[in-house]
Design an enzyme around this catalytic site. Structure first.
Site, PDB file in Angstrom:
ATOM      1  N   SER A  98     -46.097  15.899 -18.566  1.00  0.00           N
ATOM      2  CA  SER A  98     -45.196  14.975 -17.881  1.00  0.00           C
ATOM      3  C   SER A  98     -44.679  15.549 -16.568  1.00  0.00           C
ATOM      4  CB  SER A  98     -44.009  14.644 -18.784  1.00  0.00           C
ATOM      5  OG  SER A  98     -44.459  14.073 -19.973  1.00  0.00           O
ATOM      6  N   CYS A  99     -44.911  16.834 -16.337  1.00  0.00           N
ATOM      7  CA  CYS A  99     -44.553  17.434 -15.056  1.00  0.00           C
ATOM      8  C   CYS A  99     -45.454  16.867 -13.962  1.00  0.00           C
ATOM      9  CB  CYS A  99     -44.749  18.944 -15.097  1.00  0.00           C
ATOM     10  SG  CYS A  99     -43.527  19.823 -16.057  1.00  0.00           S
ATOM     11  N   VAL A 100     -45.002  17.016 -12.712  1.00  0.00           N
ATOM     12  CA  VAL A 100     -45.798  16.530 -11.591  1.00  0.00           C
ATOM     13  C   VAL A 100     -46.072  17.682 -10.627  1.00  0.00           C
ATOM     14  CG1 VAL A 100     -45.906  14.884  -9.685  1.00  0.00           C
ATOM     15  CG2 VAL A 100     -44.744  14.255 -11.771  1.00  0.00           C
ATOM     16  N   GLY A 159     -47.579  13.702 -14.364  1.00  0.00           N
ATOM     17  CA  GLY A 159     -46.724  12.595 -14.797  1.00  0.00           C
ATOM     18  C   GLY A 159     -47.285  11.780 -15.946  1.00  0.00           C
TER      19      GLY A 159
END
Lengths: 173, 216
Positions: free
Chosen positions: A29-31, A100
């Protein structure tokens, strides 16, 4: 000239010039956001964890968190200024982003007691775009969302990002 | 007590406090391992729990590196304390476990799980968490609930960052209680159990163990 490989960990950004390759491993979910000045082949990559910084209730508005770079706004603004100080020109800077994703899925996603809430990855992507819009840097390409982890390799020789996943597919943006 | 004070107190934890955490996790994991052992009909061994206070950026490395492919079963703890539980099986162990439970054999490259197999893994998580929390409930004299399990089968970094996002909203360092469990020689089963209590709940656990509170 052999390239230098720089690992960008959670809540960090790194900058460097060609032939540097920045790597972000296992983005869920990190970008991961890259900023790049193609003329001087200098750029940076950020590994963002959270959308935007809100000071704690009662804390002064100027108080900065201990690791500010986990937030999209503080991280990208700081990386932008760092790149300017290294000789990048604002007009030439371009951005790309990937990550993401929504890693977990279950049928209870919309209930408050669900262990995972939908849209965490999406919020990070929107926040990053929002900050880039404020600074005035165009987002040239993106590979976001879905339900897969990504590993990114941002090559400052070309400005492109190679995205690989455990599904065996790869994509260059 | 604000988050900063908690973080400071966490970084100054004394051996007696760490021992208490280690011990209650050992009890919880003992019950969980028994449950797993009964489910698969094989012996399951445990390591001594390791309590680590780590910056959230280090957590993917604690899990064996961000690119290692794992099945992560994630559950939230509610009730008197709040926190996150994560059960991590390396790819081969996850597939081996599914074979033991459903009889299905895998090509080693397979990464997509069908509903039945995903459900089997989630059930493993549910049973282990239930046994673990049940033991903690009686030791700590608390009421604890567990959420429905969620499953991610991907790179460790990608599986864990969702939890880091939730923890990262409040703190920069987190307490990771890790127990490794492994099968006997003929079953190459291996896994890790992680307990990541919310910072505010940590003190409640210590108080329930009757050891020094973080605030003293």
């Amino acid at each position: 000239m052999t390239e230098t490989i720089i690992k960008v960990r959670v809540a960090e950004y790194k900058t460097g010039s060609s032939p540097t390759i920045f790597k972000c491993f296992g983005l869920g979910s990190c970008v991961g956001v890259s900023l790049y000045d193609p003329r001087i082949r200098l750029g940076g990559m950020a590994h963002i964890l959270l959308p935007s910084y809100k000071p704690r209730p009662g804390a002064s508005a100027d108080a900065l968190p201990k690791s500010p770079f986990k937030f999209a706004d503080l991280c990208l603004k700081s990386m932008f200024e760092k790149l300017l100080s290294l000789g990048c020109e604002k007009e030439r800077l371009v951005a790309k982003m990937a990550g993401g994703a929504n890693m977990f899925s279950n049928s209870f996603m919309n209930l408050p007691e669900s262990p995972v809430q939908a849209g965490i990855g999406e919020r990070n992507v929107l926040a990053a775009k929002d900050v880039l819009g404020q600074i005035g840097i165009p987002v040239l390409a993106e590979d976001v969302g879905g339900q897969k982890g990504r590993t990114l390799q941002f090559d400052t020789r070309t400005g492109s990002i190679l995205i690989t996943s455990t599904r065996g597919d790869s994509n260059v943006i | 007590m604000n988050e900063e004070a908690i973080e400071q107190a966490m970084s100054k934890m004394e051996p007696v406090q760490l021992d208490a955490l280690q011990e209650i996790c050992n009890i919880g994991m003992g019950h969980a391992a028994t449950a797993l052992s009964q489910m698969i009909g094989r012996t399951v061994n445990l390591s001594i729990p390791r309590v680590t206070l780590a910056p959230i950026a280090d957590v993917p490395d604690i899990l064996g590196g961000p690119e290692k492919i794992v099945a992560g079963i994630y559950m939230k703890i509610f009730g008197d304390i709040r926190g996150n539980m994560l059960l991590v099986f390396p790819k081969a162990s996850a597939q081996g476990l599914i074979t033991m439970l459903t009889g299905e054999k895998f090509e080693s490259e397979t990464l997509i799980l069908n509903d039945m197999n995903a459900s089997a893994l989630k059930e493993v998580g549910n049973i282990l968490a239930g046994a673990y929390l049940g033991a903690l409930e009686s030791v700590l004299n608390m009421s604890l609930l567990v959420s429905v399990p969620s499953l991610g089968f991907d790179m460790a970094g990608a599986v864990i960052d969702y939890i880091l996002i939730q923890l990262g909203q409040e703190v920069d360092v987190t307490l990771v209680v890790e127990t490794e469990f492994f099968g006997c020689e003929e079953t190459a089963l291996q896994g890790h159990f992680f307990l990541l209590p919310d910072p505010r709940s940590l003190d409640l656990i210590l108080k329930a163990c009757r050891v020094k509170s973080l605030l003293d």
